[in-house]
Design an enzyme around this catalytic site. Structure first.
Site, PDB file in Angstrom:
ATOM      1  N   ARG A  91       0.698  -1.273  -0.089  1.00 59.51           N
ATOM      2  CA  ARG A  91       0.112  -0.053   0.035  1.00 59.51           C
ATOM      3  C   ARG A  91       0.794   1.206   0.008  1.00 59.51           C
ATOM      4  O   ARG A  91       1.906   1.445   0.635  1.00 59.51           O
ATOM      5  CB  ARG A  91      -0.844  -0.243   1.265  1.00 59.51           C
ATOM      6  N   ARG A 100      -6.124   2.501  -3.436  1.00 61.49           N
ATOM      7  CA  ARG A 100      -5.035   1.885  -2.632  1.00 61.49           C
ATOM      8  C   ARG A 100      -5.231   0.346  -3.081  1.00 61.49           C
ATOM      9  O   ARG A 100      -6.235  -0.368  -3.513  1.00 61.49           O
ATOM     10  CB  ARG A 100      -5.423   2.148  -1.266  1.00 61.49           C
ATOM     11  N   ASP A 103      -6.674  -1.723   1.958  1.00 61.00           N
ATOM     12  CA  ASP A 103      -6.959  -0.696   3.255  1.00 61.00           C
ATOM     13  C   ASP A 103      -7.784  -1.622   4.344  1.00 61.00           C
ATOM     14  O   ASP A 103      -8.712  -2.301   3.970  1.00 61.00           O
ATOM     15  CB  ASP A 103      -7.788   0.568   2.588  1.00 61.00           C
ATOM     16  N   ASP A 105      -9.575  -1.059   8.062  1.00 58.31           N
ATOM     17  CA  ASP A 105     -10.045  -0.168   8.996  1.00 58.31           C
ATOM     18  C   ASP A 105     -10.457  -1.063  10.167  1.00 58.31           C
ATOM     19  O   ASP A 105     -11.341  -2.171   9.893  1.00 58.31           O
ATOM     20  CB  ASP A 105     -11.209   0.745   8.381  1.00 58.31           C
TER      21      ASP A 105
HETATM   22  N1  LIG Z   1     -10.179   2.550  13.602  1.00 63.78           N
HETATM   23  C1  LIG Z   1      -9.422   2.863  12.909  1.00 63.78           C
HETATM   24  N2  LIG Z   1      -8.873   2.114  11.818  1.00 63.78           N
HETATM   25  C2  LIG Z   1      -7.909   2.176  11.218  1.00 63.78           C
HETATM   26  N3  LIG Z   1      -7.008   3.245  11.126  1.00 63.78           N
HETATM   27  C3  LIG Z   1      -7.476   4.137  12.016  1.00 63.78           C
HETATM   28  C4  LIG Z   1      -8.401   4.006  13.029  1.00 63.78           C
HETATM   29  N4  LIG Z   1      -8.451   5.358  13.769  1.00 63.78           N
HETATM   30  C5  LIG Z   1      -7.393   5.882  13.384  1.00 63.78           C
HETATM   31  N5  LIG Z   1      -6.644   5.171  12.225  1.00 63.78           N
HETATM   32  C6  LIG Z   1      -5.492   6.001  11.834  1.00 63.78           C
HETATM   33  O1  LIG Z   1      -5.899   6.310  10.504  1.00 63.78           O
HETATM   34  C7  LIG Z   1      -4.651   6.443   9.724  1.00 63.78           C
HETATM   35  C8  LIG Z   1      -4.846   6.735   8.336  1.00 63.78           C
HETATM   36  O2  LIG Z   1      -5.579   5.491   7.877  1.00 63.78           O
HETATM   37  P1  LIG Z   1      -5.957   5.626   6.281  1.00 63.78           P
HETATM   38  O3  LIG Z   1      -4.834   6.159   5.501  1.00 63.78           O
HETATM   39  O4  LIG Z   1      -6.119   4.143   5.950  1.00 63.78           O
HETATM   40  O5  LIG Z   1      -7.111   6.319   6.168  1.00 63.78           O
HETATM   41  P2  LIG Z   1      -8.299   5.879   4.908  1.00 63.78           P
HETATM   42  O6  LIG Z   1      -8.696   4.681   4.979  1.00 63.78           O
HETATM   43  O7  LIG Z   1      -7.889   6.468   3.843  1.00 63.78           O
HETATM   44  O8  LIG Z   1      -9.452   6.817   5.412  1.00 63.78           O
HETATM   45  P3  LIG Z   1     -10.787   6.585   6.502  1.00 63.78           P
HETATM   46  O9  LIG Z   1      -9.910   6.762   7.697  1.00 63.78           O
HETATM   47  O10 LIG Z   1     -11.843   7.653   6.450  1.00 63.78           O
HETATM   48  O11 LIG Z   1     -11.252   5.246   6.415  1.00 63.78           O
HETATM   49  C9  LIG Z   1      -3.866   5.199  10.142  1.00 63.78           C
HETATM   50  O12 LIG Z   1      -2.580   4.923  10.068  1.00 63.78           O
HETATM   51  C10 LIG Z   1      -4.316   4.984  11.509  1.00 63.78           C
HETATM   52  O13 LIG Z   1      -3.291   5.194  12.465  1.00 63.78           O
HETATM   53  N1  LIG Z   2     -16.300   2.360  -2.232  1.00 67.37           N
HETATM   54  C1  LIG Z   2     -15.540   2.652  -1.629  1.00 67.37           C
HETATM   55  N2  LIG Z   2     -15.294   4.020  -1.216  1.00 67.37           N
HETATM   56  C2  LIG Z   2     -14.050   4.409  -0.397  1.00 67.37           C
HETATM   57  C3  LIG Z   2     -13.338   3.510   0.412  1.00 67.37           C
HETATM   58  C4  LIG Z   2     -13.737   2.215   0.098  1.00 67.37           C
HETATM   59  O1  LIG Z   2     -13.269   1.245   0.845  1.00 67.37           O
HETATM   60  N3  LIG Z   2     -14.765   1.793  -0.652  1.00 67.37           N
HETATM   61  N4  LIG Z   2     -12.287   3.712   1.023  1.00 67.37           N
HETATM   62  C5  LIG Z   2     -12.106   4.878   1.218  1.00 67.37           C
HETATM   63  C6  LIG Z   2     -11.124   5.369   2.312  1.00 67.37           C
HETATM   64  O2  LIG Z   2     -11.159   4.710   3.309  1.00 67.37           O
HETATM   65  C7  LIG Z   2     -12.759   6.173   0.426  1.00 67.37           C
HETATM   66  N5  LIG Z   2     -13.840   5.687  -0.497  1.00 67.37           N
END
Ligand SMILES: Nc1ncnc2c1ncn2[C@@H]1O[C@H](COP(=O)(O)OP(=O)(O)OP(=O)(O)O)[C@@H](O)[C@H]1O
Ligand SMILES: Nc1nc2c(c(=O)[nH]1)N=C(CO)CN2
Length: 181
Positions: A91, A100, A103, A105
């Site tokens: 990534r 990406r 990802d 979360d």
């Molecule tokens: N619940 C969580 N799950 C994953 N990452 C988290 C969480 N809370 C905070 N973070 C932090 O968010 C940082 C950035 O994550 P990332 O770049 O994957 O965001 P994203 O997936 O693009 O956006 P979003 O957070 O809106 O899904 C990670 O390095 C992590 O430290």
């Molecule tokens: N459909 C879809 N859209 C996104 C996604 C994802 O996983 N699916 N993840 C994002 C950043 O976390 C931003 N937008």
């Protein structure tokens, strides 16, 4: 194979997404890598969903899914393991919410509320995302986690319009010889 996770474990839900490369293969590898961690047991996986990009829309559509796991890890070490899997699968973090390879979360973990520099629990945007709520609703049990179950159902009703961009593709099955059957 007998679970390596002893009785005093936490239960957590993780959302997975990918929209670059061989998306299904990458998601499979991510789940295998998580399951290979001695302190993590993958318990249940949703199906795979083809979803229209949200937030930053000038990018390919995603494959999304959610899994439930059991772990003896604390929240931040679990997050570190997830970030390690993302890095190992190549990534690259450039545009926020951009394309990406994978990802991961951390959505929810044993009703814990956490706000540290690296980790917010429950995930702050999970209740506004159909690409998370729809697969999550597929695997959350009202018996096991009633509060989460009803919260997901309520959130889904509130964002009904957004579900247009979510299409169930197929059940997710791990390759043969993996611990997850
Ligand atoms: N619940 C969580 N799950 C994953 N990452 C988290 C969480 N809370 C905070 N973070 C932090 O968010 C940082 C950035 O994550 P990332 O770049 O994957 O965001 P994203 O997936 O693009 O956006 P979003 O957070 O809106 O899904 C990670 O390095 C992590 O430290
Ligand atoms: N459909 C879809 N859209 C996104 C996604 C994802 O996983 N699916 N993840 C994002 C950043 O976390 C931003 N937008």
């Amino acid at each position: 194979m007998k679970s390596s996770v002893p009785s005093e474990y936490s239960e957590a839900y993780i959302a997975l997404g990918a929209n670059l490369g061989d998306r299904e293969q990458t998601l499979t590898e991510a789940i295998q890598m998580l399951g290979d961690h001695s302190d993590i047991e993958i318990v249940r996986c949703s199906g795979l969903y083809e979803t229209a990009p949200v937030g930053y829309i000038d990018q390919p559509s995603f494959l999304n899914m959610v899994l439930m796991l059991r772990t003896t890890l604390e929240p931040e070490p679990l997050l570190m393991s997830m970030l390690d899997v993302e890095n190992k699968l190549g990534r690259v973090r450039d545009i926020r919410w951009g394309p990406r390879t994978v990802d991961l979360d951390l959505l929810w973990m044993d009703h814990q509320q956490l706000h540290t520099e690296r980790l917010e629990l429950p995930h702050p945007r999970m209740n506004e995302r159909a690409f998370v709520l729809v697969p999550l609703a597929e695997i959350v049990s009202s018996d096991q986690h009633p509060e989460l179950f009803y919260s997901v159902q309520q959130s889904l009703q509130l964002i009904e319009a957004e579900q247009q961009g979510i299409h169930y593709v197929k059940a997710f099955t791990m390759p043969f010889n993996s611990k997850l059957k």
